[in-house]
Scaffold this active site. Structure first.
Site, PDB file in Angstrom:
ATOM      1  N   ARG A 131      53.746 107.407 198.687  1.00  0.00           N
ATOM      2  CA  ARG A 131      52.531 106.749 198.227  1.00  0.00           C
ATOM      3  C   ARG A 131      52.925 105.511 197.427  1.00  0.00           C
ATOM      4  O   ARG A 131      53.981 105.484 196.780  1.00  0.00           O
ATOM      5  CB  ARG A 131      51.693 107.715 197.366  1.00  0.00           C
ATOM      6  CG  ARG A 131      51.156 108.893 198.157  1.00  0.00           C
ATOM      7  CD  ARG A 131      50.209 109.733 197.313  1.00  0.00           C
ATOM      8  NE  ARG A 131      48.959 109.004 197.026  1.00  0.00           N
ATOM      9  CZ  ARG A 131      47.954 108.898 197.874  1.00  0.00           C
ATOM     10  NH1 ARG A 131      48.060 109.435 199.068  1.00  0.00           N
ATOM     11  NH2 ARG A 131      46.861 108.258 197.535  1.00  0.00           N
ATOM     12  N   CYS A 190      40.080 100.663 197.815  1.00  0.00           N
ATOM     13  CA  CYS A 190      41.057 101.584 198.407  1.00  0.00           C
ATOM     14  C   CYS A 190      40.497 102.342 199.622  1.00  0.00           C
ATOM     15  O   CYS A 190      40.338 101.742 200.674  1.00  0.00           O
ATOM     16  CB  CYS A 190      41.568 102.538 197.330  1.00  0.00           C
ATOM     17  SG  CYS A 190      43.161 103.246 197.724  1.00  0.00           S
ATOM     18  N   HIS A 231      42.498  99.875 191.699  1.00  0.00           N
ATOM     19  CA  HIS A 231      41.655 100.753 190.887  1.00  0.00           C
ATOM     20  C   HIS A 231      41.758 100.274 189.439  1.00  0.00           C
ATOM     21  O   HIS A 231      42.460  99.294 189.134  1.00  0.00           O
ATOM     22  CB  HIS A 231      42.191 102.191 190.936  1.00  0.00           C
ATOM     23  CG  HIS A 231      42.116 102.837 192.260  1.00  0.00           C
ATOM     24  ND1 HIS A 231      40.946 103.333 192.784  1.00  0.00           N
ATOM     25  CD2 HIS A 231      43.070 103.081 193.183  1.00  0.00           C
ATOM     26  CE1 HIS A 231      41.190 103.880 193.970  1.00  0.00           C
ATOM     27  NE2 HIS A 231      42.467 103.725 194.237  1.00  0.00           N
TER      28      HIS A 231
HETATM   29  N1  GLN Z   1      43.217 108.303 201.091  1.00  0.00           N
HETATM   30  C1  GLN Z   1      43.577 106.884 201.099  1.00  0.00           C
HETATM   31  C2  GLN Z   1      45.108 106.669 200.958  1.00  0.00           C
HETATM   32  O1  GLN Z   1      45.808 107.566 200.534  1.00  0.00           O
HETATM   33  C3  GLN Z   1      42.876 106.157 199.965  1.00  0.00           C
HETATM   34  C4  GLN Z   1      43.354 106.626 198.587  1.00  0.00           C
HETATM   35  C5  GLN Z   1      42.511 106.052 197.459  1.00  0.00           C
HETATM   36  O2  GLN Z   1      41.339 105.721 197.634  1.00  0.00           O
HETATM   37  N2  GLN Z   1      43.113 105.946 196.241  1.00  0.00           N
HETATM   38  O3  GLN Z   1      45.584 105.575 201.250  1.00  0.00           O
END
Ligand code: GLN
Length: 256
Positions: A134, A100, A196
């Site tokens: 998101r 990520c 993840h």
């Molecule tokens: N900050 C980055 C995003 O929001 C990565 C997030 C993360 O590592 N889960 O895409």
């Protein structure tokens, strides 16, 4: 004939880039190696100058996810002290699993939610721009012979250049950008992913593939041969718990 095989694993910024328990990747990698009688030396390397020695020994690097603030926190050290190490490592067939926020920093740039452009190290050719909403949820990906399972939560949408290898194609979930059904990226033995989970405990067959690749690189020996020399029959390895755990992810059950 080599018997005691040892691999070295480096976890980069584990106290900072470890959102959603990505630390579990190096923990599971070490556990899975132990099943085959393979010794593991691990180093945690963060924002300290002079970590070249430990990184120079690495067969595999791990680096987890992080919110925009964590990505900004490590940025200067990452560019000044890790960029050259990782660029050399990918050219020497070393392995990396970047999750990520780390995956995003291995691309050309990351444009954070507040519009700040963070230049990456261009191991993967492409860019990421963060925008709402998101992309959150369980995800299944077909990556060659593997069906990968994981959990994603990212604002960033990653768009890879034509010709840049992807990790796989999304079966369920969003992946790189929620539009083109691609997920992750691959360059040599460097893998970037939005999964993840932690990723490796949910994908034990892919973990074995990374162990096999690391042994081939370092000793010229395949995992099955190394295990045999250690008196381990790989057909007797018990992965029932991992298989059940994958099936327990209700909305991925029909894919994994
Ligand atoms: N900050 C980055 C995003 O929001 C990565 C997030 C993360 O590592 N889960 O895409």
């Amino acid at each position: 004939m080599e018997k005691n095989f040892e691999l070295t694993a480096v976890d980069l910024y584990p106290e900072i880039m470890n959102i959603y328990g990505d630390r579990g990747n190096i923990i599971y990698f070490k556990y899975r190696c132990s099943l085959y009688g393979i010794d593991i030396k691990t180093y945690d390397v963060s924002m300290v100058k002079g970590s070249e020695k430990e990184c120079g020994e690495a067969d595999i690097f791990f680096m987890g996810g992080g919110q925009d603030a964590e990505q900004a926190l490590i940025y200067e050290d990452f560019i000044n002290n890790k960029k050259n190490i990782l660029t050399e490592a990918v050219e020497n067939n070393k392995i990396m699993l970047a999750v990520c926020g780390s995956y995003q920093l291995l691309c050309d740039y990351y444009k954070s939610t507040d519009g700040k452009i963070i230049k990456g190290i261009s191991i993967f050719k492409g860019y990421t721009e963060s925008k709402p909403p998101r992309l959150i949820g369980n995800i299944a990906v077909k990556a060659g012979d593997f069906i990968l399972a994981g959990f994603e939560n990212h604002g960033g949408r990653t768009y890879l250049e034509k010709g840049q290898n992807v990790l796989g194609r999304v079966l369920k979930g969003c992946g790189n950008n929620g539009e083109d059904k691609t997920e992750g990226a691959r360059a040599g033995n460097f893998f970037g992913t939005y999964l993840h989970g932690s990723f490796l405990p949910k994908n034990f067959a892919f973990c074995d593939y990374l162990i096999d690749t690391a042994l081939k690189n370092r000793y010229g020996v395949r995992l099955s041969e190394a295990a045999k020399r250690n008196g381990v029959n790989i057909n007797n390895i018990d992965s029932d718990f991992e298989i059940k755990a994958r099936k327990d992810i209700a909305d991925l059950r029909k894919f994994v």
